[in-house]
Design a protein around this motif. Structure first.
Motif, PDB file in Angstrom:
ATOM      1  N   PRO A 234      11.165  -6.641  28.451  1.00  0.00           N
ATOM      2  CA  PRO A 234      12.164  -5.997  29.300  1.00  0.00           C
ATOM      3  C   PRO A 234      11.793  -5.979  30.772  1.00  0.00           C
ATOM      4  O   PRO A 234      12.680  -5.878  31.628  1.00  0.00           O
ATOM      5  N   HIS A 235      10.490  -6.067  31.084  1.00  0.00           N
ATOM      6  CA  HIS A 235      10.046  -5.965  32.479  1.00  0.00           C
ATOM      7  C   HIS A 235       9.389  -7.264  32.915  1.00  0.00           C
ATOM      8  O   HIS A 235       8.623  -7.883  32.166  1.00  0.00           O
ATOM      9  N   ASP A 236       9.661  -7.657  34.156  1.00  0.00           N
ATOM     10  CA  ASP A 236       8.936  -8.787  34.722  1.00  0.00           C
ATOM     11  C   ASP A 236       7.720  -8.283  35.491  1.00  0.00           C
ATOM     12  O   ASP A 236       7.486  -7.080  35.592  1.00  0.00           O
ATOM     13  N   ASN A 237       6.935  -9.201  36.020  1.00  0.00           N
ATOM     14  CA  ASN A 237       5.763  -8.863  36.823  1.00  0.00           C
ATOM     15  C   ASN A 237       6.018  -9.261  38.273  1.00  0.00           C
ATOM     16  O   ASN A 237       6.362 -10.411  38.553  1.00  0.00           O
ATOM     17  N   GLU A 238       5.871  -8.295  39.178  1.00  0.00           N
ATOM     18  CA  GLU A 238       5.911  -8.554  40.613  1.00  0.00           C
ATOM     19  C   GLU A 238       7.216  -9.197  41.068  1.00  0.00           C
ATOM     20  O   GLU A 238       7.243  -9.996  42.004  1.00  0.00           O
ATOM     21  N   GLY A 239       8.322  -8.857  40.402  1.00  0.00           N
ATOM     22  CA  GLY A 239       9.617  -9.394  40.788  1.00  0.00           C
ATOM     23  C   GLY A 239       9.774 -10.881  40.546  1.00  0.00           C
ATOM     24  O   GLY A 239      10.677 -11.519  41.097  1.00  0.00           O
ATOM     25  N   SER A 240       8.939 -11.449  39.693  1.00  0.00           N
ATOM     26  CA  SER A 240       8.911 -12.900  39.487  1.00  0.00           C
ATOM     27  C   SER A 240       9.996 -13.408  38.555  1.00  0.00           C
ATOM     28  O   SER A 240      10.299 -14.613  38.548  1.00  0.00           O
ATOM     29  N   GLY A 241      10.573 -12.513  37.733  1.00  0.00           N
ATOM     30  CA  GLY A 241      11.488 -12.963  36.695  1.00  0.00           C
ATOM     31  C   GLY A 241      10.773 -13.329  35.406  1.00  0.00           C
ATOM     32  O   GLY A 241      11.413 -13.734  34.431  1.00  0.00           O
ATOM     33  N   TYR A 242       9.463 -13.164  35.393  1.00  0.00           N
ATOM     34  CA  TYR A 242       8.655 -13.482  34.218  1.00  0.00           C
ATOM     35  C   TYR A 242       7.733 -12.307  33.897  1.00  0.00           C
ATOM     36  O   TYR A 242       7.171 -11.675  34.799  1.00  0.00           O
ATOM     37  N   GLY A 243       7.600 -12.014  32.627  1.00  0.00           N
ATOM     38  CA  GLY A 243       6.733 -10.934  32.178  1.00  0.00           C
ATOM     39  C   GLY A 243       5.855 -11.400  31.035  1.00  0.00           C
ATOM     40  O   GLY A 243       5.744 -12.607  30.769  1.00  0.00           O
ATOM     41  N   PHE A 244       5.258 -10.447  30.329  1.00  0.00           N
ATOM     42  CA  PHE A 244       4.333 -10.788  29.248  1.00  0.00           C
ATOM     43  C   PHE A 244       4.720 -10.049  27.967  1.00  0.00           C
ATOM     44  O   PHE A 244       5.106  -8.881  28.007  1.00  0.00           O
ATOM     45  N   ARG A 245       4.600 -10.769  26.855  1.00  0.00           N
ATOM     46  CA  ARG A 245       4.933 -10.231  25.541  1.00  0.00           C
ATOM     47  C   ARG A 245       3.666 -10.156  24.688  1.00  0.00           C
ATOM     48  O   ARG A 245       2.831 -11.070  24.716  1.00  0.00           O
ATOM     49  N   THR A 246       3.525  -9.089  23.957  1.00  0.00           N
ATOM     50  CA  THR A 246       2.334  -8.900  23.133  1.00  0.00           C
ATOM     51  C   THR A 246       2.242  -9.973  22.050  1.00  0.00           C
ATOM     52  O   THR A 246       3.196 -10.233  21.309  1.00  0.00           O
ATOM     53  N   LEU A 247       1.069 -10.607  21.965  1.00  0.00           N
ATOM     54  CA  LEU A 247       0.756 -11.534  20.877  1.00  0.00           C
ATOM     55  C   LEU A 247      -0.147 -10.889  19.835  1.00  0.00           C
ATOM     56  O   LEU A 247      -0.014 -11.134  18.640  1.00  0.00           O
ATOM     57  N   ARG A 248      -1.092 -10.070  20.320  1.00  0.00           N
ATOM     58  CA  ARG A 248      -2.071  -9.478  19.412  1.00  0.00           C
ATOM     59  C   ARG A 248      -2.491  -8.116  19.953  1.00  0.00           C
ATOM     60  O   ARG A 248      -2.762  -7.982  21.151  1.00  0.00           O
ATOM     61  N   PHE A 249      -2.514  -7.112  19.092  1.00  0.00           N
ATOM     62  CA  PHE A 249      -2.990  -5.782  19.462  1.00  0.00           C
ATOM     63  C   PHE A 249      -4.260  -5.485  18.673  1.00  0.00           C
ATOM     64  O   PHE A 249      -4.328  -5.719  17.466  1.00  0.00           O
ATOM     65  N   LEU A 250      -5.284  -4.993  19.368  1.00  0.00           N
ATOM     66  CA  LEU A 250      -6.519  -4.562  18.728  1.00  0.00           C
ATOM     67  C   LEU A 250      -6.707  -3.085  19.038  1.00  0.00           C
ATOM     68  O   LEU A 250      -6.704  -2.684  20.215  1.00  0.00           O
ATOM     69  N   ASP A 251      -6.838  -2.265  18.007  1.00  0.00           N
ATOM     70  CA  ASP A 251      -7.134  -0.863  18.274  1.00  0.00           C
ATOM     71  C   ASP A 251      -8.596  -0.737  18.697  1.00  0.00           C
ATOM     72  O   ASP A 251      -9.353  -1.716  18.658  1.00  0.00           O
ATOM     73  N   ALA A 252      -8.996   0.458  19.103  1.00  0.00           N
ATOM     74  CA  ALA A 252     -10.341   0.624  19.670  1.00  0.00           C
ATOM     75  C   ALA A 252     -11.449   0.188  18.710  1.00  0.00           C
ATOM     76  O   ALA A 252     -12.383  -0.504  19.130  1.00  0.00           O
ATOM     77  N   PRO A 253     -11.405   0.551  17.424  1.00  0.00           N
ATOM     78  CA  PRO A 253     -12.464   0.075  16.517  1.00  0.00           C
ATOM     79  C   PRO A 253     -12.506  -1.440  16.386  1.00  0.00           C
ATOM     80  O   PRO A 253     -13.583  -2.031  16.249  1.00  0.00           O
ATOM     81  N   GLN A 254     -11.346  -2.100  16.428  1.00  0.00           N
ATOM     82  CA  GLN A 254     -11.331  -3.562  16.345  1.00  0.00           C
ATOM     83  C   GLN A 254     -11.899  -4.203  17.608  1.00  0.00           C
ATOM     84  O   GLN A 254     -12.523  -5.272  17.543  1.00  0.00           O
ATOM     85  N   ALA A 255     -11.684  -3.582  18.758  1.00  0.00           N
ATOM     86  CA  ALA A 255     -12.165  -4.137  20.028  1.00  0.00           C
ATOM     87  C   ALA A 255     -13.627  -3.814  20.299  1.00  0.00           C
ATOM     88  O   ALA A 255     -14.252  -4.438  21.163  1.00  0.00           O
ATOM     89  N   GLU A 256     -14.192  -2.871  19.578  1.00  0.00           N
ATOM     90  CA  GLU A 256     -15.565  -2.414  19.841  1.00  0.00           C
ATOM     91  C   GLU A 256     -16.583  -3.513  19.578  1.00  0.00           C
ATOM     92  O   GLU A 256     -16.452  -4.295  18.639  1.00  0.00           O
ATOM     93  N   GLN A 257     -17.604  -3.569  20.416  1.00  0.00           N
ATOM     94  CA  GLN A 257     -18.744  -4.470  20.255  1.00  0.00           C
ATOM     95  C   GLN A 257     -20.017  -3.623  20.128  1.00  0.00           C
ATOM     96  O   GLN A 257     -20.069  -2.496  20.622  1.00  0.00           O
ATOM     97  N   PRO A 258     -21.059  -4.146  19.483  1.00  0.00           N
ATOM     98  CA  PRO A 258     -22.276  -3.346  19.287  1.00  0.00           C
ATOM     99  C   PRO A 258     -22.923  -2.931  20.607  1.00  0.00           C
ATOM    100  O   PRO A 258     -22.839  -3.646  21.608  1.00  0.00           O
ATOM    101  N   ALA A 259     -23.554  -1.778  20.616  1.00  0.00           N
ATOM    102  CA  ALA A 259     -24.286  -1.291  21.788  1.00  0.00           C
ATOM    103  C   ALA A 259     -25.717  -1.816  21.765  1.00  0.00           C
ATOM    104  O   ALA A 259     -26.327  -1.933  20.700  1.00  0.00           O
ATOM    105  N   SER A 260     -26.258  -2.131  22.943  1.00  0.00           N
ATOM    106  CA  SER A 260     -27.644  -2.596  23.042  1.00  0.00           C
ATOM    107  C   SER A 260     -28.435  -1.817  24.067  1.00  0.00           C
ATOM    108  O   SER A 260     -29.551  -2.190  24.423  1.00  0.00           O
ATOM    109  N   CYS A 261     -27.882  -0.715  24.541  1.00  0.00           N
ATOM    110  CA  CYS A 261     -28.508   0.066  25.629  1.00  0.00           C
ATOM    111  C   CYS A 261     -29.692   0.888  25.122  1.00  0.00           C
ATOM    112  O   CYS A 261     -29.635   1.501  24.066  1.00  0.00           O
ATOM    113  N   ARG A 262     -30.753   0.897  25.910  1.00  0.00           N
ATOM    114  CA  ARG A 262     -31.884   1.812  25.707  1.00  0.00           C
ATOM    115  C   ARG A 262     -31.977   2.672  26.970  1.00  0.00           C
ATOM    116  O   ARG A 262     -32.724   2.367  27.878  1.00  0.00           O
ATOM    117  N   MET A 263     -31.207   3.728  26.979  1.00  0.00           N
ATOM    118  CA  MET A 263     -30.997   4.503  28.191  1.00  0.00           C
ATOM    119  C   MET A 263     -32.173   5.435  28.496  1.00  0.00           C
ATOM    120  O   MET A 263     -32.684   6.118  27.599  1.00  0.00           O
TER     121      MET A 263
END
Length: 422
Positions: A389-418
């Motif tokens: 429904p919305h374009d970007n920056e008045g261009s006449g073109y926008g973006f449509r979702t192809l794939r949604f990842l919830d937070a657990p799916q997007a998470e990567q392992p931690a390696s920090c030794r703080m």
């Protein structure tokens, strides 16, 4: 230059001391490249943070035991330079500004983290906290993690894994070209892209792999020509700012038909530059985009466009809004502005921004101070189509979702030794 976003009206009946305490602003120092070849990205960030602080102040400011206090955004132009950024950090800490914000360069972020670690150990009475909204080198919350640094963007490996998952599903894809900016972020992206592609699509042929100077290439035609000559069907890039816009423009000018898998291809002029040539060919990954399609997202986007109606200012990032809201929540939880107490309050904090008008939510992982959040992979389409429904920056073109990842799916392992302060 300092810019006070707004001030609270003094409540009737307060003593002079109480009114002074109520009105004393909580200052946030934005250290960012606001001029120079990548200044458009810095100005877009500034607009996001202006709006975030305005909204907090409009509802009364930060609620503290001594009275509510407004936020004040202090604008400091680093011109994209590491040396200038370090100088501005010293200026901010000399003024006892408790919170420093930066993101458009992992090299700058790394230098700020190292300098802030030393400063906070040396001068505990004038400590500062670093809030990072865009510097995505995983080392910043990994090998070089710091108690004083919190990242609110998904890091490179999180974004890259989402893009490569989409690439892996395209069985017609056989040849891919890697191109990026020659600094810590681009170097890491190059290495990780090879590793992830080898695991998910070992059959893919990487037909090109190169880095170019950050913010210094004025003509990407030679790069686009090499990409076309390689026979690449897809280009994977982490380029941002004008380095992405000019690369995409050169690809359009020579009729390159490859698909572009990008971190930032949905903003800063790219849709307008590409036009019809970008349809189904430019993909982007982000924590949100205007065509997410639910009621909270629609209200969030409409409010931003009302505040910034010019098409070229159509650059809204939900993570930057959530960052300010999480900072406010942590200050209120701590009951004071002292950076050490606020850092402890931020650790493990979960915030759903929707009741506050922000179409985003996240959890600050205590082990490495990396925000865990959902991600969307979207593709450029014509505005007005189903899902766009919305374009970007008045261009006449926008973006449509192809794939949604919830937070657990997007998470990567931690390696920090703080190393935590005593």
């Amino acid at each position: 230059m300092s810019m006070a976003i707004s001030a609270l009206a003094a409540a009737p009946g307060l003593s002079s001391a109480a009114m002074a305490q109520t009105r004393a602003p909580i200052r946030l120092a934005l250290i960012e490249g606001l001029s120079g070849p990548l200044g458009n990205g810095g100005e877009a960030v500034f607009r996001n943070l202006v709006w975030a602080t305005e909204r907090v102040n409009a509802r009364g400011g930060v609620k503290l035991p001594g009275g509510a206090r407004p936020l004040e955004l202090v604008r400091l132009d680093s011109k994209g330079s590491v040396e200038e950024s370090l100088s501005l950090l010293r200026a901010a800490t000399d003024q006892s500004i408790p919170f420093v914000l930066q993101g458009n360069s992992s090299a700058v972020a790394s230098a700020l983290i190292a300098a802030l670690d030393k400063h906070n150990a040396r001068e505990p009475a004038r400590r500062a906290l670093f809030l990072n909204y865009a510097a995505v080198d995983p080392a910043l919350t990994g090998a070089r993690c710091s108690f004083w640094h919190f990242r609110f963007d998904a890091h490179t490996d999180m974004r890259l894994a989402a893009l490569i998952e989409v690439m892996a599903q395209d069985r017609a894809l056989k040849r891919v070209y890697l191109i990026g900016q020659d600094y810590s972020f681009g170097q890491h992206l190059r290495e990780q892209a090879r590793a992830m592609l080898a695991r998910r699509r070992p059959d893919l042929d990487i037909v090109g792999d190169e880095l170019h100077p950050l913010g210094r290439v004025k003509d990407f035609l030679p790069y686009a020509t090499k990409i076309r000559a390689s026979g690449a069907q897809a280009v994977l890039t982490g380029n941002w700012g004008n380095d992405l816009t000019l690369l995409i423009k050169a690809a359009r000018d020579i009729g390159l038909e490859a698909r572009f898998y990008t971190f930032y291809g949905n903003a800063l002029g790219v849709p307008g530059v590409l036009g019809e040539a970008g349809v189904d060919r430019v993909l982007a990954v982000a924590e949100w985009h205007p065509n997410v399609g639910n009621a909270d997202s629609e209200r969030f986007y409409a409010a931003f466009r009302q505040r910034f109606p010019r098409p070229e200012h159509d650059y809204l990032h939900a993570r930057m809004q959530l960052m300010v809201e999480m900072l406010v929540a942590a200050i209120e939880k701590a009951g004071r502005v002292e950076p050490g107490a606020v850092a402890l309050a931020l650790e493990g904090l979960r915030l759903d921004g929707r009741p506050l008008g922000v179409a985003h939510q996240g959890w600050m992982r205590p082990s490495d101070h990396q925000l865990q959040q959902p991600l969307y992979v979207s593709v450029m389409r014509r505005a007005g189509e189903a899902g766009v429904p919305h374009d970007n920056e008045g261009s006449g073109y926008g973006f449509r979702t192809l794939r949604f990842l919830d937070a657990p799916q997007a998470e990567q392992p931690a390696s920090c030794r703080m190393t935590r302060p005593s």
